[in-house]
Scaffold this motif. Sequence first.
Motif, PDB file in Angstrom:
ATOM      1  N   PRO A   1       5.677  20.601 -18.167  1.00 32.27           N
ATOM      2  CA  PRO A   1       6.678  21.610 -17.804  1.00 32.27           C
ATOM      3  C   PRO A   1       7.710  21.015 -16.838  1.00 32.27           C
ATOM      4  O   PRO A   1       7.472  19.959 -16.257  1.00 32.27           O
ATOM      5  CB  PRO A   1       5.853  22.706 -17.139  1.00 32.27           C
ATOM      6  CG  PRO A   1       4.563  22.085 -16.754  1.00 32.27           C
ATOM      7  CD  PRO A   1       4.354  20.902 -17.644  1.00 32.27           C
ATOM      8  N   PRO A   2       8.811  21.665 -16.639  1.00 28.80           N
ATOM      9  CA  PRO A   2       9.834  21.141 -15.735  1.00 28.80           C
ATOM     10  C   PRO A   2       9.277  20.998 -14.306  1.00 28.80           C
ATOM     11  O   PRO A   2       8.272  21.629 -13.948  1.00 28.80           O
ATOM     12  CB  PRO A   2      10.941  22.176 -15.780  1.00 28.80           C
ATOM     13  CG  PRO A   2      10.557  23.172 -16.798  1.00 28.80           C
ATOM     14  CD  PRO A   2       9.178  22.902 -17.256  1.00 28.80           C
TER      15      PRO A   2
ATOM     16  N   SER B   1      10.049  22.130 -11.386  1.00 28.39           N
ATOM     17  CA  SER B   1       9.900  23.337 -10.564  1.00 28.39           C
ATOM     18  C   SER B   1       8.614  24.085 -10.912  1.00 28.39           C
ATOM     19  O   SER B   1       7.886  24.563 -10.039  1.00 28.39           O
ATOM     20  CB  SER B   1      11.118  24.235 -10.708  1.00 28.39           C
ATOM     21  OG  SER B   1      11.244  24.626 -12.053  1.00 28.39           O
ATOM     22  N   GLN B   2       8.336  24.171 -12.201  1.00 26.95           N
ATOM     23  CA  GLN B   2       7.096  24.832 -12.633  1.00 26.95           C
ATOM     24  C   GLN B   2       5.880  24.026 -12.195  1.00 26.95           C
ATOM     25  O   GLN B   2       4.853  24.585 -11.773  1.00 26.95           O
ATOM     26  CB  GLN B   2       7.062  24.986 -14.160  1.00 26.95           C
ATOM     27  CG  GLN B   2       7.826  26.181 -14.652  1.00 26.95           C
ATOM     28  CD  GLN B   2       7.665  26.340 -16.163  1.00 26.95           C
ATOM     29  OE1 GLN B   2       7.232  25.415 -16.859  1.00 26.95           O
ATOM     30  NE2 GLN B   2       8.023  27.515 -16.662  1.00 26.95           N
ATOM     31  N   ARG B   3       5.992  22.730 -12.287  1.00 26.71           N
ATOM     32  CA  ARG B   3       4.872  21.883 -11.896  1.00 26.71           C
ATOM     33  C   ARG B   3       4.557  22.074 -10.416  1.00 26.71           C
ATOM     34  O   ARG B   3       3.389  22.170 -10.007  1.00 26.71           O
ATOM     35  CB  ARG B   3       5.177  20.413 -12.199  1.00 26.71           C
ATOM     36  CG  ARG B   3       4.888  20.085 -13.654  1.00 26.71           C
ATOM     37  CD  ARG B   3       5.053  18.620 -13.928  1.00 26.71           C
ATOM     38  NE  ARG B   3       6.455  18.451 -14.367  1.00 26.71           N
ATOM     39  CZ  ARG B   3       7.169  17.360 -14.219  1.00 26.71           C
ATOM     40  NH1 ARG B   3       6.667  16.318 -13.650  1.00 26.71           N
ATOM     41  NH2 ARG B   3       8.403  17.330 -14.645  1.00 26.71           N
TER      42      ARG B   3
ATOM     43  N   SER C   1       5.173  24.705  -8.595  1.00 32.14           N
ATOM     44  CA  SER C   1       4.578  26.032  -8.380  1.00 32.14           C
ATOM     45  C   SER C   1       3.111  26.045  -8.814  1.00 32.14           C
ATOM     46  O   SER C   1       2.260  26.679  -8.179  1.00 32.14           O
ATOM     47  CB  SER C   1       5.377  27.119  -9.069  1.00 32.14           C
ATOM     48  OG  SER C   1       5.271  26.975 -10.456  1.00 32.14           O
ATOM     49  N   GLN C   2       2.822  25.309  -9.929  1.00 33.98           N
ATOM     50  CA  GLN C   2       1.434  25.213 -10.372  1.00 33.98           C
ATOM     51  C   GLN C   2       0.583  24.485  -9.328  1.00 33.98           C
ATOM     52  O   GLN C   2      -0.555  24.865  -9.056  1.00 33.98           O
ATOM     53  CB  GLN C   2       1.335  24.491 -11.715  1.00 33.98           C
ATOM     54  CG  GLN C   2       1.790  25.307 -12.879  1.00 33.98           C
ATOM     55  CD  GLN C   2       1.813  24.483 -14.172  1.00 33.98           C
ATOM     56  OE1 GLN C   2       1.544  23.278 -14.143  1.00 33.98           O
ATOM     57  NE2 GLN C   2       2.127  25.145 -15.266  1.00 33.98           N
TER      58      GLN C   2
ATOM     59  N   ARG D   1       1.099  24.371  -6.146  1.00 37.33           N
ATOM     60  CA  ARG D   1       0.920  25.235  -4.986  1.00 37.33           C
ATOM     61  C   ARG D   1      -0.147  26.303  -5.240  1.00 37.33           C
ATOM     62  O   ARG D   1      -0.845  26.744  -4.334  1.00 37.33           O
ATOM     63  CB  ARG D   1       2.249  25.881  -4.608  1.00 37.33           C
ATOM     64  CG  ARG D   1       3.176  24.888  -3.951  1.00 37.33           C
ATOM     65  CD  ARG D   1       4.435  25.590  -3.479  1.00 37.33           C
ATOM     66  NE  ARG D   1       5.391  24.569  -3.058  1.00 37.33           N
ATOM     67  CZ  ARG D   1       6.658  24.575  -3.346  1.00 37.33           C
ATOM     68  NH1 ARG D   1       7.174  25.538  -4.080  1.00 37.33           N
ATOM     69  NH2 ARG D   1       7.454  23.620  -2.914  1.00 37.33           N
ATOM     70  N   ARG D   2      -0.231  26.788  -6.453  1.00 36.33           N
ATOM     71  CA  ARG D   2      -1.207  27.821  -6.776  1.00 36.33           C
ATOM     72  C   ARG D   2      -2.644  27.302  -6.680  1.00 36.33           C
ATOM     73  O   ARG D   2      -3.565  28.047  -6.378  1.00 36.33           O
ATOM     74  CB  ARG D   2      -0.958  28.352  -8.187  1.00 36.33           C
ATOM     75  CG  ARG D   2       0.207  29.297  -8.232  1.00 36.33           C
ATOM     76  CD  ARG D   2       0.312  29.899  -9.623  1.00 36.33           C
ATOM     77  NE  ARG D   2       1.726  30.190  -9.859  1.00 36.33           N
ATOM     78  CZ  ARG D   2       2.352  30.091 -10.999  1.00 36.33           C
ATOM     79  NH1 ARG D   2       1.700  29.681 -12.066  1.00 36.33           N
ATOM     80  NH2 ARG D   2       3.602  30.383 -11.105  1.00 36.33           N
TER      81      ARG D   2
ATOM     82  N   SER E   1       4.055  12.447 -12.085  1.00 36.02           N
ATOM     83  CA  SER E   1       5.214  13.144 -12.633  1.00 36.02           C
ATOM     84  C   SER E   1       6.476  12.330 -12.388  1.00 36.02           C
ATOM     85  O   SER E   1       7.336  12.197 -13.273  1.00 36.02           O
ATOM     86  CB  SER E   1       5.325  14.520 -11.984  1.00 36.02           C
ATOM     87  OG  SER E   1       6.537  15.133 -12.344  1.00 36.02           O
TER      88      SER E   1
END
Length: 169
Positions: free
Chosen positions: A14-15, A17-19, A21-22, A24-25, A41
């Motif tokens: 994924p881009p 930004s999504q990576r 956020s993932q 961080r989750r 990455s």
Amino acid sequence: MEGTSAAANSSSLPPPSQRLSQIRRRKKRTREDMFSEIMESSRSDRAHVNEWKETVSKYRKEVSEREDRRDQREERRDQREERRDARDERWRQEDQRMKDAMLGLLRRLVEVQERLLENRLPLQPLFHPPPSPCSVSSSPRRVRTRGGRLRTPSHSTPVDSPSKRLSFF
């Protein structure tokens, strides 16, 4: 090969930004895990950029080679045209020299012909009328008889006398 597989991996990821956020989750992960994931990455992105640079470089090289070949063809064509133009100019000059030489010959022939005509005696008729008693002749007169034989006349004519012949000139 490595760049190709990296590109395939980066396209499936994924881009960024999504990576992030993932990442961080997932709180269970350690900082080291997060750092290694970011580094991977980053490596795949770098591989993708390098592959793109290589593709652009190949394309530019091919374009440059095509332009060089085109320039060489144009240069050879220009050289052929210059040689053809030079050859045509030599032919035109040689043609002009030949024309000038022929014109000079014709002028000289006309001059010679004019000089010959100036010094030439007037033309004489092609047929000779029967001699008259007053005609000038360089040989003694002879009269043709009925049988076709020639004989000298019995009377004296101005042509028969040499002193009288000179007076006619």
